[in-house]
Design an enzyme around this catalytic site. Sequence first.
Site, PDB file in Angstrom:
ATOM      1  N   SER A 103      -2.709  -1.156  11.073  1.00  0.00           N
ATOM      2  CA  SER A 103      -3.409   0.316  12.146  1.00  0.00           C
ATOM      3  C   SER A 103      -4.960  -0.597  12.621  1.00  0.00           C
ATOM      4  O   SER A 103      -5.855  -0.930  14.002  1.00  0.00           O
ATOM      5  CB  SER A 103      -4.545   0.548  11.295  1.00  0.00           C
ATOM      6  OG  SER A 103      -5.495   0.078  11.052  1.00  0.00           O
ATOM      7  N   ASP A 118       0.988  -1.312   0.330  1.00  0.00           N
ATOM      8  CA  ASP A 118       0.198   0.049   0.037  1.00  0.00           C
ATOM      9  C   ASP A 118       0.813   1.181  -0.253  1.00  0.00           C
ATOM     10  O   ASP A 118       1.555   1.576   1.283  1.00  0.00           O
ATOM     11  CB  ASP A 118      -0.437   0.106   0.584  1.00  0.00           C
ATOM     12  CG  ASP A 118      -1.845  -0.732   1.189  1.00  0.00           C
ATOM     13  OD1 ASP A 118      -2.315  -1.348   0.620  1.00  0.00           O
ATOM     14  OD2 ASP A 118      -3.208  -0.507   2.473  1.00  0.00           O
ATOM     15  N   GLY A 151     -21.888   2.028   7.422  1.00  0.00           N
ATOM     16  CA  GLY A 151     -21.381   2.958   7.231  1.00  0.00           C
ATOM     17  C   GLY A 151     -21.487   3.461   8.658  1.00  0.00           C
ATOM     18  O   GLY A 151     -21.806   2.957  10.172  1.00  0.00           O
ATOM     19  N   GLY A 166      -3.575  -4.876   1.134  1.00  0.00           N
ATOM     20  CA  GLY A 166      -4.583  -5.929   0.801  1.00  0.00           C
ATOM     21  C   GLY A 166      -5.934  -6.392   1.422  1.00  0.00           C
ATOM     22  O   GLY A 166      -5.082  -6.912   2.718  1.00  0.00           O
ATOM     23  N   LYS A 167      -6.970  -6.781   1.397  1.00  0.00           N
ATOM     24  CA  LYS A 167      -8.384  -7.050   1.831  1.00  0.00           C
ATOM     25  C   LYS A 167      -7.245  -8.162   2.678  1.00  0.00           C
ATOM     26  O   LYS A 167      -7.874  -8.929   3.455  1.00  0.00           O
ATOM     27  CB  LYS A 167      -9.327  -7.421   0.925  1.00  0.00           C
ATOM     28  CG  LYS A 167      -9.382  -5.594   0.952  1.00  0.00           C
ATOM     29  CD  LYS A 167     -10.611  -5.293   0.232  1.00  0.00           C
ATOM     30  CE  LYS A 167     -10.999  -4.176  -0.095  1.00  0.00           C
ATOM     31  NZ  LYS A 167     -11.090  -3.170   0.224  1.00  0.00           N
ATOM     32  N   GLY A 172     -13.324  -2.024   7.336  1.00  0.00           N
ATOM     33  CA  GLY A 172     -14.034  -2.838   6.908  1.00  0.00           C
ATOM     34  C   GLY A 172     -13.512  -4.612   7.138  1.00  0.00           C
ATOM     35  O   GLY A 172     -13.704  -5.144   7.725  1.00  0.00           O
ATOM     36  N   ASP A 173     -11.636  -4.124   6.533  1.00  0.00           N
ATOM     37  CA  ASP A 173     -10.830  -5.443   7.511  1.00  0.00           C
ATOM     38  C   ASP A 173     -11.087  -6.181   8.695  1.00  0.00           C
ATOM     39  O   ASP A 173     -10.988  -7.575   8.957  1.00  0.00           O
ATOM     40  CB  ASP A 173      -9.817  -5.990   6.961  1.00  0.00           C
ATOM     41  CG  ASP A 173     -10.035  -5.339   4.747  1.00  0.00           C
ATOM     42  OD1 ASP A 173     -10.650  -6.002   4.632  1.00  0.00           O
ATOM     43  OD2 ASP A 173      -8.901  -4.275   4.019  1.00  0.00           O
TER      44      ASP A 173
HETATM   45  O1  RIB Z   1      -9.566  -3.031   2.040  1.00  0.00           O
HETATM   46  C1  RIB Z   1      -8.018  -2.062   2.409  1.00  0.00           C
HETATM   47  C2  RIB Z   1      -6.955  -2.852   1.210  1.00  0.00           C
HETATM   48  O2  RIB Z   1      -7.508  -2.543   0.064  1.00  0.00           O
HETATM   49  C3  RIB Z   1      -6.131  -1.778   0.963  1.00  0.00           C
HETATM   50  O3  RIB Z   1      -4.593  -2.811   1.965  1.00  0.00           O
HETATM   51  C4  RIB Z   1      -5.383  -1.835  -0.114  1.00  0.00           C
HETATM   52  O4  RIB Z   1      -4.449  -2.769  -0.052  1.00  0.00           O
HETATM   53  C5  RIB Z   1      -6.854  -2.759  -0.762  1.00  0.00           C
HETATM   54  O5  RIB Z   1      -6.798  -3.878  -1.193  1.00  0.00           O
END
Ligand code: RIB
Length: 298
Positions: free
Chosen positions: A283, A12, A214, A38-39, A243-244
Amino acid sequence: MKILVFGSLNVDRRYIVDHFVQPGETLSSLSVGTFSGGKGLNQAIACKKAGSDVYMAGKIGTDGAFLLAELKDADVVTKHVFIDEKEMSGHAIIQVDKNGQNCIILYGGTNRTISQEEVDEVLADFDAGDIILLQNEINNMDYIITKASEKGMLVALNPSPMDDALLECDLAKVTYFIMNEIEAAAIAGDSDPEKAVEVLHAKYPESKIVITLGGDGSMFFDGEKIWRHGIYKVKAVDTTAAGDTFTGYFLNGLLEGLQPLEIMSLAAKASAIAVSQPGAADSIPTKDVVLATQLELK
Ligand code: RIB
């Protein structure tokens, strides 16, 4: 019970900007940073920090060694992360504005060079009753869903980012949907979240459905009733991976057999804490931090 996260690992590049760049505009950023993301990677770390036993599968290039190190530091098992010597790792160009909101451009890179043989190799290490958690940033999604479900694995899907190819997959094989209202509307064909739940329940009667709304919090349909929970107040610094974080904490709570409102509260609080910190994977708070943090509901 093991959770296999089969998904993306991204480099990122995050730019702090006064506002999102407009068509035709050239904008200087206020600062730049490189983070693990990356999700798939984010959700693997969120599941692990929430308390699950987590295995990551995916693919990086030779430029992605720090992504692997981040997973290892978090005690996620990485033996199913392949390395492609020729292609670059997936990456994301992320603008974060003064309100902490983001917009993201993705390049799939190695996330999109996963072969069916590699999928078979990964799944051979898992058994009926294990969980596979998927997002939509890798290729061969239909094959992975089909093969995992043939083995008797339980499929959890965060259908993000949504696209037409995902809608072609056999989503009847999904046991847990964890998604936002836009993704729910795309799958259900109805933009009202309550109606979307009705449609999805009729189509996929065995599935549990989580929809984030949201600022309005989240809804959880556990197969019998809809539960609701709000969001917690924090100063938003960077919403990336919120969201992750929610997905990882929610899935872990479901697997631990916690009560619906307890799961929703933990997921909402973890995601609020993530929003108050910069970066993606970095985070995501540990469960101890989540439990120790006092936040007010909005
Ligand atoms: O959900 C956030 C992620 O979306 C980021 O870390 C980015 O890499 C994208 O995949």
